[in-house]
Design an enzyme around this catalytic site. Structure first.
Site, PDB file in Angstrom:
ATOM      1  N   SER A  57       0.988  -1.265   0.271  1.00 31.20           N
ATOM      2  CA  SER A  57      -0.495  -0.193   0.188  1.00 31.20           C
ATOM      3  C   SER A  57       0.844   1.003  -0.257  1.00 31.20           C
ATOM      4  O   SER A  57       2.110   1.008   0.383  1.00 31.20           O
ATOM      5  CB  SER A  57      -1.194  -0.042   1.257  1.00 31.20           C
TER       6      SER A  57
ATOM      7  N   GLU B  30       0.079   3.757   1.373  1.00 33.54           N
ATOM      8  CA  GLU B  30       0.285   4.355   2.948  1.00 33.54           C
ATOM      9  C   GLU B  30       1.031   3.423   3.689  1.00 33.54           C
ATOM     10  O   GLU B  30       1.562   4.271   4.692  1.00 33.54           O
ATOM     11  CB  GLU B  30      -1.224   3.386   4.014  1.00 33.54           C
TER      12      GLU B  30
ATOM     13  N   TYR C 152      -1.787  -0.110  10.208  1.00 39.42           N
ATOM     14  CA  TYR C 152      -2.340  -0.464   9.195  1.00 39.42           C
ATOM     15  C   TYR C 152      -0.864  -0.768   8.130  1.00 39.42           C
ATOM     16  O   TYR C 152      -0.701  -1.456   8.100  1.00 39.42           O
ATOM     17  CB  TYR C 152      -3.102   0.242   8.668  1.00 39.42           C
TER      18      TYR C 152
END
Length: 376
Positions: free
Chosen positions: A130, A132, A153
């Site tokens: 990801s 992120e 996460y």
């Protein structure tokens, strides 16, 4: 016939990927969690009972926290390709459930990699990484950009990323990381910000909702169209050698911009008043026939509950490697993505949509997905 196993098959990406692989003649197996109610809405249109002759989609009960069951499934199916998309994937929720996020999102990847190693099969493995993971690292971000995770996460995804790299280098496993930037669609979960916005627009117009409550209006993301991104997932496993790839559009837009375009396309112009937590979105004009929408109505409010403890301000992909080695470029623009999603949500509540979304998909040649099938 190639055989693929997908975790997270009932999610946005998993459903599109299953649809894409079936269009290519694959036998597709999906891992789903046992539940008291059906949660297969995104794949109901492609699923047929396994007793029916010619079925090519099969579902198996399992959980990313159950290493024994994962190993059994991998050994029994003997897939040539594994697409590991399953995770606790909501960033804001990961702050409330950090331990669970680590167990499923981080260790779930380890359990799958171990299952492949122990079973002795020569499966190609795709790990859904990801954007992120880049977190606070300044944009643009590419495959060489250092990670600076800003959520449980993201930290879990960084762990999973490096486990895939270690199994590739340590056990000669064909393992790829796809570092996908934000990718959206009508099948996006309703609590994710883009779908929350488009669904709210439809519900406000239909009288089912008064306001959209939102968090950080100024967070900037590189948003693309999910069906295009699952094609990249497949392309990565078709290469001669495993590698890691950043996938994105190379454009970044704020949450505020997404809201403005969504309301504009639906016939409502928004003006912003106030600052910080007191900022509100007010209707300054409306060209929609529905009753109840009028000039001066407050339809957007900021709710600090949706702020993250540590924010990611600006993500922007440099996907030049994917363009060069995979031959991939996005077709759907940011504004086109908004139109596709608004059309779907308007139709979902029984309202007539402007209809540009469907025409965009036809024009861009994205024919393999029945994009209108969605949940929520």
């Amino acid at each position: 016939m190639k055989r693929a196993l997908i975790t997270g098959i009932t999610g946005q990406d998993g459903s599109y990927l299953a649809e894409y692989l079936l269009s290519k003649g694959y036998e597709v197996h999906g891992l789903i969690r046992r539940a008291s109610t059906f949660n297969t809405g995104r794949i109901d249109h492609i699923y047929t009972d396994s007793h029916v002759k010619g079925s090519q989609l099969f579902l198996h009960y399992g959980d990313l926290s159950d290493s024994g069951q994962i190993t059994n499934i991998v050994y029994n199916i003997q897939p040539q390709e594994i697409y590991h998309l399953g995770a606790q994937s909501h960033v804001r929720v990961s702050f409330d459930m950090p331990e669970y996020t680590g167990d499923v999102t981080a260790l779930g990847t380890t359990r799958f990699l171990e299952a492949v190693k122990r079973s002795g099969i020569k499966a190609k493995f795709y790990q859904a990484s990801s954007s992120e993971m880049f977190g606070a690292t300044p944009p643009p971000q590419n495959e060489k950009t250092p990670f600076y995770p800003r959520s449980p996460y993201a930290a879990a995804k960084v762990y999973a990323y490096w486990m895939a790299v270690n199994y590739r280098e340590g056990y000669n496993m064909f393992a790829c990381n796809g570092i996908l930037f934000n990718h959206e669609s009508p099948r996006r979960g309703e609590t994710f910000v883009t779908r929350k916005i488009t669904r709210a627009v439809a519900h406000i117009l239909s009288g089912k909702q008064k306001k959209l409550y939102i968090g950080n209006l100024d967070a900037k993301r590189d948003w693309g169209f999910a069906p295009e991104y699952v094609v990249c997932q497949w392309l990565m496993l078709q290469q001669e050698k495993p590698d890691d790839y950043v996938i994105g559009t190379g454009e970044s837009h704020s949450v505020r911009e997404f809201i403005e375009h969504a309301f504009h396309y639906a016939g409502i112009e928004i003006a912003w008043k106030g600052k910080g937590c007191e900022e509100k979105g007010v209707v300054c004009s409306a060209t929609v026939p529905e009753d109840g929408i009028k000039r001066g109505d407050v339809v957007i409010e900021v709710d600090p509950h949706y702020f993250r403890p540590t924010e990611v301000d600006y993500l922007l992909a440099d996907a030049s490697k994917a363009k060069e080695k995979l031959g991939w470029e996005p077709k759907i623009t940011f504004k086109e993505l908004v139109k596709i999603m608004i059309d779907a949500d308007l139709e979902l509540v029984g309202l007539r949509s402007p209809g540009e979304g469907g025409m965009i998909l036809q024009k861009k040649g994205i024919h393999w997905t029945k994009n209108r099938v969605t949940v929520g």
